[in-house]
Design a protein around this motif. Sequence first.
Motif, PDB file in Angstrom:
ATOM      1  N   VAL A 129       0.822  -1.217   0.000  1.00 43.53           N
ATOM      2  CA  VAL A 129       0.000   0.000   0.000  1.00 43.53           C
ATOM      3  C   VAL A 129       0.859   1.273   0.000  1.00 43.53           C
ATOM      4  CG1 VAL A 129      -1.517   1.378   1.488  1.00 43.53           C
ATOM      5  CG2 VAL A 129      -2.122  -0.963   0.939  1.00 43.53           C
ATOM      6  N   GLN A 166      -0.281   3.473  -3.414  1.00 38.72           N
ATOM      7  CA  GLN A 166      -1.263   4.539  -3.253  1.00 38.72           C
ATOM      8  C   GLN A 166      -0.737   5.970  -3.424  1.00 38.72           C
ATOM      9  OE1 GLN A 166      -3.522   3.813   0.435  1.00 38.72           O
ATOM     10  NE2 GLN A 166      -5.197   3.140  -0.888  1.00 38.72           N
ATOM     11  N   THR A 189      -8.635   2.978  -5.009  1.00 35.44           N
ATOM     12  CA  THR A 189      -7.951   4.125  -4.396  1.00 35.44           C
ATOM     13  C   THR A 189      -8.386   5.427  -5.058  1.00 35.44           C
ATOM     14  OG1 THR A 189      -6.019   2.768  -3.838  1.00 35.44           O
ATOM     15  CG2 THR A 189      -5.703   5.160  -3.924  1.00 35.44           C
ATOM     16  N   SER A 233      -8.450   7.793  -0.098  1.00 30.27           N
ATOM     17  CA  SER A 233      -7.694   6.588  -0.460  1.00 30.27           C
ATOM     18  C   SER A 233      -7.774   5.530   0.625  1.00 30.27           C
ATOM     19  CB  SER A 233      -6.232   6.946  -0.719  1.00 30.27           C
ATOM     20  OG  SER A 233      -5.620   7.413   0.472  1.00 30.27           O
ATOM     21  N   ALA A 234      -8.091   5.943   1.861  1.00 32.15           N
ATOM     22  CA  ALA A 234      -8.211   4.987   2.972  1.00 32.15           C
ATOM     23  C   ALA A 234      -9.515   4.209   2.905  1.00 32.15           C
ATOM     24  CB  ALA A 234      -8.117   5.724   4.311  1.00 32.15           C
ATOM     25  N   ALA A 285      -3.775   1.819   5.113  1.00 36.25           N
ATOM     26  CA  ALA A 285      -4.219   2.870   4.203  1.00 36.25           C
ATOM     27  C   ALA A 285      -4.400   4.192   4.940  1.00 36.25           C
ATOM     28  CB  ALA A 285      -5.513   2.448   3.519  1.00 36.25           C
ATOM     29  N   SER A 295      -2.456   7.821   4.198  1.00 39.00           N
ATOM     30  CA  SER A 295      -3.137   9.113   4.037  1.00 39.00           C
ATOM     31  C   SER A 295      -2.513  10.155   4.954  1.00 39.00           C
ATOM     32  CB  SER A 295      -4.628   8.971   4.357  1.00 39.00           C
ATOM     33  OG  SER A 295      -5.260   8.083   3.460  1.00 39.00           O
ATOM     34  N   ASN A 302     -11.614   4.157   6.456  1.00 37.09           N
ATOM     35  CA  ASN A 302     -10.872   2.895   6.482  1.00 37.09           C
ATOM     36  C   ASN A 302     -11.719   1.756   7.049  1.00 37.09           C
ATOM     37  OD1 ASN A 302      -7.423   2.086   7.500  1.00 37.09           O
ATOM     38  ND2 ASN A 302      -8.655   1.414   5.798  1.00 37.09           N
TER      39      ASN A 302
END
Length: 442
Positions: free
Chosen positions: A244, A248, A365, A389-390, A398, A402, A423
């Motif tokens: 990740v 990401q 994402t 993105s989480a 994730a 962030s 998340n």
Amino acid sequence: MKKIVLKLLALTMLFAFSTSLMASEHAAAVTDNNSKHKEENYETKPFTQMITGFLNSTGVVALINPGDEMSSTGQPMSTFHKGAGRVIMILVTFLLFWLAIAKGFEPLLLLPIAFGGLLANIPVANIAGPHGFLGVIYQMGLSNEMFPIIIFMGVGAMTDFGPLLSNPKTALLGGAAQFGIFGTLVGAVALSQAGLVDFTLQQASAISIIGGADGPTSIFIATKLAPELLGAIAVASYSYMAMVPIIQPPIMKALTTEAERKIKMTTLRHVSRLEKLIFPVLVLVLAILVLPESTPLIGAFMFGNFLKESGVVERLNDTLQNALINITTIFLGLGVGSKLAADQFLVPETMFIMVLGIIAFSVGTAAGVLMAKIMNLFPGHKINPLIGSAGVSAVPMAARVSNKVGMEYDRTNMLLMHAMGPNVAGVIGSAVAAGVLISLFQ
């Protein structure tokens, strides 16, 4: 009367003793015959021939000049998979060691997976076979879905729904990230229709769940819909979860401006204990009423969280958060790593799964980031798009990513707790998505 009883007891003891004696003599005769049979079959060899036989049984010879070794599934292996393929996979495991130890990319996951892959590629030993200890681990917890469910219990015990409950609209970010799952499903079906791959709807569904970056859910749905692809899907899912921090950030930066990355979010409101107690029960009831197929995962997740929030079973909560999830993670990692054997990993199907998996993960994402940008078009408190993105359910990796990317542009901008909202919503969302796919295609 006493004399009769004593005589009966004496006869019984005599009969038992004679039976035991006969059985011992028979066992001794069998053992003697087996020993004689072994002695008759063994032929004395010259010392040089014994040395030659030993050298021919080494791993070096097995890699350079492989014999008729079978795979862990009992199928014939190609010369490439028995030789160069194994060397390639061993080098891949060393790369994973480096990423875990030197770069710190989720070592709790990556080290057991990589070491399992190293053991699976040792020639001759057949450690990943049905009677090897990796094969036994795989059968006892991965093929029957037990490990994923236990992992979800532990994750639930470590999860705080406070950030999500204090800012419920961030649940939309977790939902948007699941677009990667369904988008990849459509893409996989389109590729199959075009003749580039040969995946069924069930297989495409199992592959697409990789977009949620949720290893336990990937294993769960693969067991239901595509057990023949379970190994490749599990490896792809956990590999992307571990990476990740690599995958990401470029996507997040490409879709946001510097001003958006510096947005500071408002302080979260206090969430009462009663709210935290009601929420897991409410989510489980909704899952039971609407999507029962998802309840094994959601039920385990909410069970772990309910124990934590109850505050009256600290011993159970501590076991779930520490001992139980740690033990299960070790076994799960080794079991997943057993599928890194060259004959199972270096095949076209696995390569397609890896490619589709990275596409699914990237789309998920991007969808979360874009949803945050769309939400900012409406009145209200602004959302930093980085927390979108989480929305993928790699908890808490994730959310940490962030926060890390946000702090690169403003050291005082702490996004971690805000990112935990989408998340944990992503965890629920991926389990729901899996339930939908299972109910549609099983």
